[in-house]
Write a protein that holds these residues in place. Structure first.
Motif, short mmCIF file in Angstrom:
data_model
loop_
_atom_site.label_atom_id
_atom_site.label_comp_id
_atom_site.label_asym_id
_atom_site.label_seq_id
_atom_site.Cartn_x
_atom_site.Cartn_y
_atom_site.Cartn_z
N HIS A 1 0.86 -1.19 0.00
CA HIS A 1 0.00 0.00 0.00
C HIS A 1 0.89 1.23 0.00
O HIS A 1 2.12 1.11 -0.01
CB HIS A 1 -0.99 -0.01 1.17
N HIS B 1 1.15 3.96 2.11
CA HIS B 1 1.51 4.77 3.29
C HIS B 1 3.02 5.03 3.30
O HIS B 1 3.82 4.16 2.93
CB HIS B 1 1.07 4.07 4.58
N ASP C 1 5.40 5.05 5.39
CA ASP C 1 6.38 4.15 6.02
C ASP C 1 6.63 2.89 5.19
O ASP C 1 7.50 2.10 5.53
CB ASP C 1 5.95 3.79 7.46
N HIS C 2 5.88 2.71 4.12
CA HIS C 2 6.08 1.55 3.24
C HIS C 2 6.68 1.92 1.88
O HIS C 2 7.09 1.05 1.13
CB HIS C 2 4.76 0.81 3.02
N HIS D 1 -7.47 -1.49 5.18
CA HIS D 1 -6.50 -0.53 5.73
C HIS D 1 -6.40 0.67 4.79
O HIS D 1 -6.40 1.82 5.23
CB HIS D 1 -5.15 -1.24 5.88
N ASP E 1 0.01 -4.17 5.81
CA ASP E 1 -0.69 -3.76 7.03
C ASP E 1 -2.10 -4.34 7.09
O ASP E 1 -2.97 -3.84 7.80
CB ASP E 1 -0.77 -2.22 7.13
FE LIG Z 1 -0.16 1.44 6.60
#
Ligand SMILES: [Fe+2]
Length: 239
Positions: free
Chosen positions: A62, A64, A66-67, A123, A140
């Protein structure tokens, strides 16, 4: 134990949020798909170099931060092809240069290995899990004894309920879960069987119960690391 699988999974835990970054390494071609390029990119590239693996593909569970915060840096240093679910690209709105946009059920071939792309919304709208051999790279969507939040932008607990139900009923109990964050008390991976026994988010049969637990109850009563929770305890927490 001999490893008869045509691939190996190399995990790196990086960054302040205990993110897992994975290299899915196909032995025959010595190529790898890098899942969720983020944080210390040098360490990721070093690992590939040490093992003499060429990163040919980048898979995003995904979008986000932090990914994906290492994506540009990896693309500067490799000519890997980026893959993500179409809905996630739309939700993210990033200006990616020629990504491959997928639908759930698509299969990606990496040498002798096949990676099935599962669309697992909840998510985020276009969250994905990657299923290779007997391994599930879950981002996640599913953690060891936990699941992703559904209260962030465009998160949807109803969708998450159906997503987790599909994972629970459609994948073999022996499937090894490789989550997107290390929230586990001990071993960073688990089996789907262990999760069905002890992951509170897999204990609810009704969408409304799941929604209440995810959105109102869970964060008040649990913190990381997440330990196993019985069905009885999870249901009692709704009272
Ligand atoms: Fe996430």
């Amino acid at each position: 134990m001999t490893n008869t699988a045509p691939y190996s999974i190399h995990a790196l835990e990086l960054g302040p949020m205990e993110n897992f970054i994975y290299l899915l390494h196909d032995h025959a071609s010595n190529t790898a798909a890098l899942v969720d390029p983020a944080w210390e990119v040098d360490k990721i590239l070093q690992l590939a170099q040490q093992k003499n693996i060429k990163i040919t593909d980048i898979l995003l569970t995904h979008s986000h931060h932090d990914h994906v915060n290492g994506l540009e840096q990896v693309l500067d240093k490799t000519d890997a092809q980026v893959h993500l679910i179409k809905e996630e690209a739309k939700f993210w709105g990033a200006n990616l240069s020629k990504p491959t946009l997928h639908h759930g059920g698509d299969t990606l071939k990496l040498g002798d290995s096949k990676i099935k792309i599962l669309h697992t919304p909840g998510h985020t709208p276009g969250s994905a899990c990657f299923y290779i051999g007997n391994d599930l790279i879950a981002g996640d969507t599913l953690f060891v004894f936990g699941c992703g939040r559904c209260d962030l932008a465009c998160g949807d607990p109803e969708q998450m309920f159906h997503t987790l139900n599909r994972i629970k009923t459609e994948l073999p109990a022996t499937t090894i879960l490789h989550p997107g964050h290390n929230y586990a008390p001990q071993a960073p991976t688990s089996t789907l069987h262990e999760q069905c026994e002890g992951n509170p988010f897999l204990h609810f049969d009704q969408a409304d119960d799941f929604k209440k637990y995810r959105m109102q109850v869970h964060d008040k009563i649990r913190d990381t690391p997440y330990y196993a929770v019985s069905r009885k305890t999870a249901l009692a927490a709704l009272q």
